[in-house]
Write an enzyme that holds these catalytic residues in place. Structure first.
Site, PDB file in Angstrom:
ATOM      1  N   ARG A  52      -5.628  16.220  68.352  1.00 49.50           N
ATOM      2  CA  ARG A  52      -4.925  15.686  67.172  1.00 49.50           C
ATOM      3  C   ARG A  52      -5.379  14.279  66.838  1.00 49.50           C
ATOM      4  O   ARG A  52      -5.473  13.897  65.699  1.00 49.50           O
ATOM      5  CB  ARG A  52      -3.411  15.674  67.419  1.00 49.50           C
ATOM      6  CG  ARG A  52      -2.801  17.059  67.389  1.00 49.50           C
ATOM      7  CD  ARG A  52      -1.299  16.989  67.568  1.00 49.50           C
ATOM      8  NE  ARG A  52      -0.631  16.668  66.305  1.00 49.50           N
ATOM      9  CZ  ARG A  52      -0.331  17.574  65.364  1.00 49.50           C
ATOM     10  NH1 ARG A  52      -0.634  18.845  65.570  1.00 49.50           N
ATOM     11  NH2 ARG A  52       0.268  17.224  64.263  1.00 49.50           N
ATOM     12  N   LYS A 150       1.624  29.688  78.407  1.00 50.34           N
ATOM     13  CA  LYS A 150       3.054  29.634  78.616  1.00 50.34           C
ATOM     14  C   LYS A 150       3.526  28.197  78.493  1.00 50.34           C
ATOM     15  O   LYS A 150       2.689  27.314  78.649  1.00 50.34           O
ATOM     16  CB  LYS A 150       3.411  30.197  79.989  1.00 50.34           C
ATOM     17  CG  LYS A 150       2.893  29.336  81.158  1.00 50.34           C
ATOM     18  CD  LYS A 150       3.618  29.617  82.420  1.00 50.34           C
ATOM     19  CE  LYS A 150       4.779  28.716  82.653  1.00 50.34           C
ATOM     20  NZ  LYS A 150       4.462  27.396  83.214  1.00 50.34           N
ATOM     21  N   ASP A 179      -0.773  34.460  82.051  1.00 53.15           N
ATOM     22  CA  ASP A 179       0.041  34.011  83.173  1.00 53.15           C
ATOM     23  C   ASP A 179      -0.928  33.898  84.332  1.00 53.15           C
ATOM     24  O   ASP A 179      -1.400  34.906  84.862  1.00 53.15           O
ATOM     25  CB  ASP A 179       1.129  35.046  83.505  1.00 53.15           C
ATOM     26  CG  ASP A 179       2.040  34.539  84.606  1.00 53.15           C
ATOM     27  OD1 ASP A 179       1.517  33.990  85.591  1.00 53.15           O
ATOM     28  OD2 ASP A 179       3.267  34.676  84.488  1.00 53.15           O
ATOM     29  N   HIS A 180      -1.270  32.678  84.711  1.00 56.44           N
ATOM     30  CA  HIS A 180      -2.405  32.526  85.633  1.00 56.44           C
ATOM     31  C   HIS A 180      -2.139  33.126  87.013  1.00 56.44           C
ATOM     32  O   HIS A 180      -3.067  33.388  87.763  1.00 56.44           O
ATOM     33  CB  HIS A 180      -2.868  31.067  85.722  1.00 56.44           C
ATOM     34  CG  HIS A 180      -2.021  30.165  86.556  1.00 56.44           C
ATOM     35  ND1 HIS A 180      -0.858  29.617  86.120  1.00 56.44           N
ATOM     36  CD2 HIS A 180      -2.185  29.721  87.823  1.00 56.44           C
ATOM     37  CE1 HIS A 180      -0.344  28.861  87.060  1.00 56.44           C
ATOM     38  NE2 HIS A 180      -1.120  28.903  88.112  1.00 56.44           N
ATOM     39  N   LYS A 184      -4.719  35.423  90.222  1.00 55.00           N
ATOM     40  CA  LYS A 184      -4.960  34.966  91.606  1.00 55.00           C
ATOM     41  C   LYS A 184      -5.493  36.129  92.435  1.00 55.00           C
ATOM     42  O   LYS A 184      -5.034  37.264  92.296  1.00 55.00           O
ATOM     43  CB  LYS A 184      -3.675  34.399  92.218  1.00 55.00           C
ATOM     44  CG  LYS A 184      -3.305  33.032  91.635  1.00 55.00           C
ATOM     45  CD  LYS A 184      -2.109  32.442  92.354  1.00 55.00           C
ATOM     46  CE  LYS A 184      -1.598  31.198  91.654  1.00 55.00           C
ATOM     47  NZ  LYS A 184      -2.252  29.961  92.048  1.00 55.00           N
ATOM     48  N   GLU A 218       6.424  24.354  96.058  1.00 54.51           N
ATOM     49  CA  GLU A 218       5.392  23.355  95.739  1.00 54.51           C
ATOM     50  C   GLU A 218       5.795  22.017  96.333  1.00 54.51           C
ATOM     51  O   GLU A 218       6.984  21.676  96.347  1.00 54.51           O
ATOM     52  CB  GLU A 218       5.288  23.174  94.229  1.00 54.51           C
ATOM     53  CG  GLU A 218       4.854  24.412  93.484  1.00 54.51           C
ATOM     54  CD  GLU A 218       4.699  24.105  92.005  1.00 54.51           C
ATOM     55  OE1 GLU A 218       3.592  23.757  91.602  1.00 54.51           O
ATOM     56  OE2 GLU A 218       5.696  24.177  91.275  1.00 54.51           O
ATOM     57  N   ASP A 237      10.161  27.484  83.823  1.00 51.74           N
ATOM     58  CA  ASP A 237       8.790  27.082  84.139  1.00 51.74           C
ATOM     59  C   ASP A 237       8.116  28.067  85.098  1.00 51.74           C
ATOM     60  O   ASP A 237       6.921  28.317  84.996  1.00 51.74           O
ATOM     61  CB  ASP A 237       8.813  25.676  84.769  1.00 51.74           C
ATOM     62  CG  ASP A 237       7.416  25.136  85.027  1.00 51.74           C
ATOM     63  OD1 ASP A 237       6.588  25.192  84.096  1.00 51.74           O
ATOM     64  OD2 ASP A 237       7.135  24.670  86.157  1.00 51.74           O
ATOM     65  N   HIS A 242       5.811  33.518  86.228  1.00 50.94           N
ATOM     66  CA  HIS A 242       5.063  33.816  87.458  1.00 50.94           C
ATOM     67  C   HIS A 242       5.839  34.709  88.436  1.00 50.94           C
ATOM     68  O   HIS A 242       5.337  35.721  88.904  1.00 50.94           O
ATOM     69  CB  HIS A 242       4.680  32.526  88.181  1.00 50.94           C
ATOM     70  CG  HIS A 242       3.940  31.547  87.320  1.00 50.94           C
ATOM     71  ND1 HIS A 242       3.078  31.943  86.343  1.00 50.94           N
ATOM     72  CD2 HIS A 242       3.928  30.193  87.297  1.00 50.94           C
ATOM     73  CE1 HIS A 242       2.561  30.865  85.742  1.00 50.94           C
ATOM     74  NE2 HIS A 242       3.076  29.799  86.309  1.00 50.94           N
ATOM     75  N   LYS A 341      10.289  22.531  93.517  1.00 54.54           N
ATOM     76  CA  LYS A 341       9.335  21.420  93.590  1.00 54.54           C
ATOM     77  C   LYS A 341       9.781  20.480  94.701  1.00 54.54           C
ATOM     78  O   LYS A 341      10.929  20.493  95.131  1.00 54.54           O
ATOM     79  CB  LYS A 341       9.306  20.669  92.258  1.00 54.54           C
ATOM     80  CG  LYS A 341       8.750  21.538  91.126  1.00 54.54           C
ATOM     81  CD  LYS A 341       7.857  20.767  90.204  1.00 54.54           C
ATOM     82  CE  LYS A 341       7.321  21.614  89.080  1.00 54.54           C
ATOM     83  NZ  LYS A 341       5.992  22.179  89.332  1.00 54.54           N
TER      84      LYS A 341
END
Ligand code: BG6
Length: 491
Positions: A52, A150, A179-180, A184, A218, A237, A242, A341
């Protein structure tokens, strides 16, 4: 250079909206670079990094190079890195007007044979306007594809609105909702484990499985994404996408073939079968947590509220849920889902806890620990089957659980492609199997809304937990596969 893969692709134009954003720098450019380095794509593609604001091309390319080097210093120093950087153009598109799109339009016209892949890595509120600007400027044809990052909306209604706006410009077979986690390596291996082995599929049901535990822990906090994260929280999130996708792969019926719609039909049935939460069970079957100050690997870390510099936030950074899939195969089997987290370490796995043997014939008479199948996603990728084994030597029948291990790092020496590498190549080759269909996305939002709505109705409290611990006491994450399986009573 590493071994060249057999499959190579024709040239394409790769247009990244949010091209100077964190995700593009950390994941998308390194992924494209590695596919080039491996010879899967040839250096005749074009990358248009759309941003941008005006930026310096030199500084931008330096950042891209830094992230390539992060995946291995030798890659950043390779000639291929220079070749890769030459493929990138930085294009400023500051609004949705035809003037803003005029440069992109003329640049794409120079490569009419190459199909365009549009990658939307911006907040999803911009997806509709970008799609419609692309359409109005004549930049979409039947060979075009669009990748949607996402989170796709923040509720069922917003997801539907985005789908319909994007759907006005692209057909569903051109849309790739990424969706990564589905890219995997171990997640893919779960499909092979289930559907290429006779052994497991026979025992894959409530008769033999006591519970399933899916954990994505995480050690990181919210990093530079405070604004986004505080709007989403761990539920939107991580769980909405996931963890639910992992649950679908564990719970789905065997698809007829490994083709996009067959796989997606089976996943959809699982999402429809998820038991909605109610006022009655929300407090006993869910926990919300938020981290306070603490220590991780000996280092002090700040609290969530300090991280986001907003001291009245009630957003959860941890969530644990007991879910049920109401169908014949899974009747009564709890699926424990947890993510948080600022946990002590990065640690993600799926544990299938089998039922114990019916009767102990051995002298101890004690209950024999049950078999477990552990699919470890990270940090190291491996599969373990925990089974009872006799302790060798005299002393009668003594036994203990020992894991049969399939360690990917030991058995497969090549570098594993990152999830984004595989998924982006699937987009290029036009394979939608690992991408969510619109109805899947909407079904997952419907279930998630049964949580958000009931959390609101019962004013679900956010329980504090110290950073560097396994979450609130109510949902203790015990290390080493011995999870609390008793549910999450808050009172
Ligand atoms: C992203 C979430 O989708 O996945 C992040 O937005 C999270 O909050 C990340 O950190 C985890 O991905 P991975 O591959 O590191 O487990």
């Amino acid at each position: 250079m590493r071994k060249t893969k057999k499959e190579t692709f024709n040239p394409f134009n790769f247009i990244i909206f949010g091209g100077d954003g964190d995700l593009a720098l950390r994941k998308i450019y390194p992924a494209l670079f590695h596919r080039l380095y491996d010879g899967q794509i040839t250096p005749d593609f074009q990358i248009f990094a759309i941003c941008r604001r005006e930026r310096s091309l030199v500084e931008f390319k330096k950042s891209v190079l830094d992230f390539i080097s992060e995946s291995g210093l030798e890659f950043g120093k390779s000639d291929m890195a220079t070749v890769f950087l030459e493929r990138i153009q930085l294009v400023q598109v500051s609004d949705y007007s035809p003037e803003s799109y005029s440069y992109l339009k003329s640049a794409l016209k120079l490569h009419p044979k190459a199909p365009s892949i549009f990658y939307f890595s911006t907040p999803s509120s911009a997806f509709g306007p970008i799609a419609s600007a692309l359409k109005e400027n004549g930049l979409i044809d039947e060979r075009s594809k669009v990748v949607l990052e996402k989170p796709l909306g923040h509720s069922l209604a917003t997801a539907q609105e985005i789908n319909s706006q994007v759907g006005a410009a692209f057909q569903e077979n051109q849309v790739y909702r990424i969706d990564h986690y589905l890219g995997k390596e171990t997640v893919q291996n779960l499909m092979v484990l289930r559907f290429a082995n006779h052994l497991f599929e026979q025992a894959w049901n409530s008769q033999h499985i006591e519970n399933v535990q899916i954990t994505v822990a995480e050690s990181l906090g919210v990093q530079s994404r405070a604004g986004y994260y505080d709007q989403s929280g761990a539920l939107l999130d991580m769980v909405q996408n996931h963890l639910l996708q992992l649950l679908c792969l564990v719970a789905m019926e065997p698809p007829h073939k490994l083709e996009a719609d067959f796989v997606r039909n089976e996943k959809l049935k699982v999402l429809y079968a998820l038991r909605p939460f109610s006022k009655k069970n929300i407090k006993t079957q869910s926990v919300k947590g938020q981290y306070t100050r603490g220590k991780i690997a000996g280092k002090s870390v700040s609290s969530y509220l300090e991280d986001i510099e907003k001291f009245d936030s009630k957003t959860e950074t941890f969530v644990a849920l007991t879910a049920f899939v109401d169908n014949w195969r899974w009747k009564g089997v709890p699926f424990y889902l947890r993510t948080g987290k600022r946990m002590p370490k990065r640690y993600s796995e799926i544990v299938i806890n089998f039922r114990p043997v019916a009767h102990n014939i051995f002298p101890s008479g004690e209950e024999i620990p049950a078999n477990k199948l552990i699919v470890r996603l990270q940090p190291e990728e491996r599969i373990e089957l925990v089974q009872m084994t006799k302790i060798p030597g005299p002393g009668g029948y003594r036994y203990k659980p020992i894991a049969l291990k399939l360690d990917f790092v030991d058995n497969f020496k090549e570098r594993f492609p990152e999830a984004y590498e595989r998924l982006i190549m699937d987009v290029v080759r036009g394979n939608q199997t690992l991408f969510m269909r619109q109805d899947e996305l909407e079904a997952s939002w419907t279930w998630i809304e049964s949580i958000t709505k009931n959390w609101k109705d019962v004013q679900m409290p956010v329980v504090l937990y110290e950073a560097g611990t396994w979450g609130p006491g109510q949902a203790v994450m015990i290390d080493d596969h011995v999870w609390n399986t008793k549910g999450y009573a808050l009172d």
